[in-house]
Design an enzyme around this catalytic site. Sequence first.
Site, PDB file in Angstrom:
ATOM      1  N   HIS A   1      -2.753 -29.194   4.839  1.00 58.74           N
ATOM      2  CA  HIS A   1      -4.113 -28.912   5.318  1.00 58.74           C
ATOM      3  C   HIS A   1      -5.118 -28.993   4.159  1.00 58.74           C
ATOM      4  CE1 HIS A   1      -1.913 -26.159   8.367  1.00 58.74           C
ATOM      5  NE2 HIS A   1      -2.333 -27.224   9.048  1.00 58.74           N
TER       6      HIS A   1
ATOM      7  N   LYS B   1       0.192 -20.276  21.361  1.00 60.14           N
ATOM      8  CA  LYS B   1       1.365 -19.946  20.546  1.00 60.14           C
ATOM      9  C   LYS B   1       1.160 -18.545  19.966  1.00 60.14           C
ATOM     10  CE  LYS B   1       0.793 -24.502  18.644  1.00 60.14           C
ATOM     11  NZ  LYS B   1       0.420 -25.148  17.400  1.00 60.14           N
TER      12      LYS B   1
ATOM     13  N   ARG C   1       0.466 -37.201  10.564  1.00 60.26           N
ATOM     14  CA  ARG C   1       1.631 -37.236   9.672  1.00 60.26           C
ATOM     15  C   ARG C   1       2.543 -38.404   9.998  1.00 60.26           C
ATOM     16  NH1 ARG C   1       2.936 -31.097  10.929  1.00 60.26           N
ATOM     17  NH2 ARG C   1       2.497 -32.070  12.917  1.00 60.26           N
TER      18      ARG C   1
ATOM     19  N   SER D   1       3.034 -25.896   9.480  1.00 59.09           N
ATOM     20  CA  SER D   1       3.038 -24.429   9.356  1.00 59.09           C
ATOM     21  C   SER D   1       4.316 -23.856   9.958  1.00 59.09           C
ATOM     22  CB  SER D   1       1.817 -23.841  10.068  1.00 59.09           C
ATOM     23  OG  SER D   1       0.633 -24.297   9.473  1.00 59.09           O
TER      24      SER D   1
HETATM   25  O1  PNS Z   1      -3.231 -26.965  14.245  1.00 57.99           O
HETATM   26  P1  PNS Z   1      -3.060 -27.348  15.683  1.00 57.99           P
HETATM   27  O2  PNS Z   1      -2.355 -26.227  16.436  1.00 57.99           O
HETATM   28  O3  PNS Z   1      -2.398 -28.678  15.854  1.00 57.99           O
HETATM   29  O4  PNS Z   1      -4.558 -27.471  16.289  1.00 57.99           O
HETATM   30  C1  PNS Z   1      -4.747 -27.761  17.663  1.00 57.99           C
HETATM   31  C2  PNS Z   1      -6.237 -27.618  18.053  1.00 57.99           C
HETATM   32  C3  PNS Z   1      -6.782 -26.254  17.643  1.00 57.99           C
HETATM   33  C4  PNS Z   1      -7.044 -28.696  17.381  1.00 57.99           C
HETATM   34  C5  PNS Z   1      -6.328 -27.809  19.604  1.00 57.99           C
HETATM   35  O5  PNS Z   1      -5.376 -27.003  20.220  1.00 57.99           O
HETATM   36  C6  PNS Z   1      -7.690 -27.480  20.170  1.00 57.99           C
HETATM   37  O6  PNS Z   1      -8.653 -28.148  19.908  1.00 57.99           O
HETATM   38  N1  PNS Z   1      -7.765 -26.406  20.974  1.00 57.99           N
HETATM   39  C7  PNS Z   1      -8.987 -25.937  21.587  1.00 57.99           C
HETATM   40  C8  PNS Z   1      -8.921 -26.115  23.095  1.00 57.99           C
HETATM   41  C9  PNS Z   1      -9.392 -27.499  23.508  1.00 57.99           C
HETATM   42  O7  PNS Z   1     -10.482 -27.923  23.196  1.00 57.99           O
HETATM   43  N2  PNS Z   1      -8.544 -28.229  24.264  1.00 57.99           N
HETATM   44  C10 PNS Z   1      -8.912 -29.513  24.831  1.00 57.99           C
HETATM   45  C11 PNS Z   1      -8.649 -30.667  23.895  1.00 57.99           C
HETATM   46  S1  PNS Z   1      -7.150 -31.382  24.365  1.00 57.99           S
END
Ligand code: PNS
Length: 157
Positions: free
Chosen positions: A17, A41, A90, A128
């Site tokens: 990150h 989660k 990745r 993570s």
């Molecule tokens: O680090 P991560 O868990 O891969 O991040 C995921 C994240 C936070 C980018 C994603 O879950 C997110 O944007 N969540 C907010 C809800 C949302 O907007 N969902 C619709 C888009 S698919």
Amino acid sequence: MNTAIYPGSFDPVTYGHLDIIERSAQMADHLIVGVLKNNTKEPMFTVEERLEMLREETGRYANVEIRAFDGLLADFARDCGAKVIIRGLRAVTDFEYELQMAQTNRKLAPELDTIFLATDLRYAYLSSSIVKEVAYWHGDIRAFVTPYVAERIREKI
Ligand code: PNS
């Protein structure tokens, strides 16, 4: 790229990150690292703890701001006046989910674009979840997270 958002769970922030943050901060005038609050989660760290670790590790970048967000990323981006979302890629296994998210976000907010940065090869395997798994079994996590974050993980475990 004026304001860009780098969103994620950051539970906790890893060297992978931090590499993306450093590179994005060189491309955007203002980079907002968005920490998701309402994650489905079960997190190891509270959102306040995740913000604190990110602030500690990114304090040296004048144009990086760390903020928590709830709900839809597209709404958060609008509130921040950001038109660009940054995500690290990745491996090809990340791609399907990331593409789906990028397309959903564009549907929700057509002015939003997602830019993918190829993760540095040094961190291609890193997540993570992997860090927490190794730490849980008392493995060496020094190659994955900063000494400060490693200490915070040790305290939790
Ligand atoms: O680090 P991560 O868990 O891969 O991040 C995921 C994240 C936070 C980018 C994603 O879950 C997110 O944007 N969540 C907010 C809800 C949302 O907007 N969902 C619709 C888009 S698919």
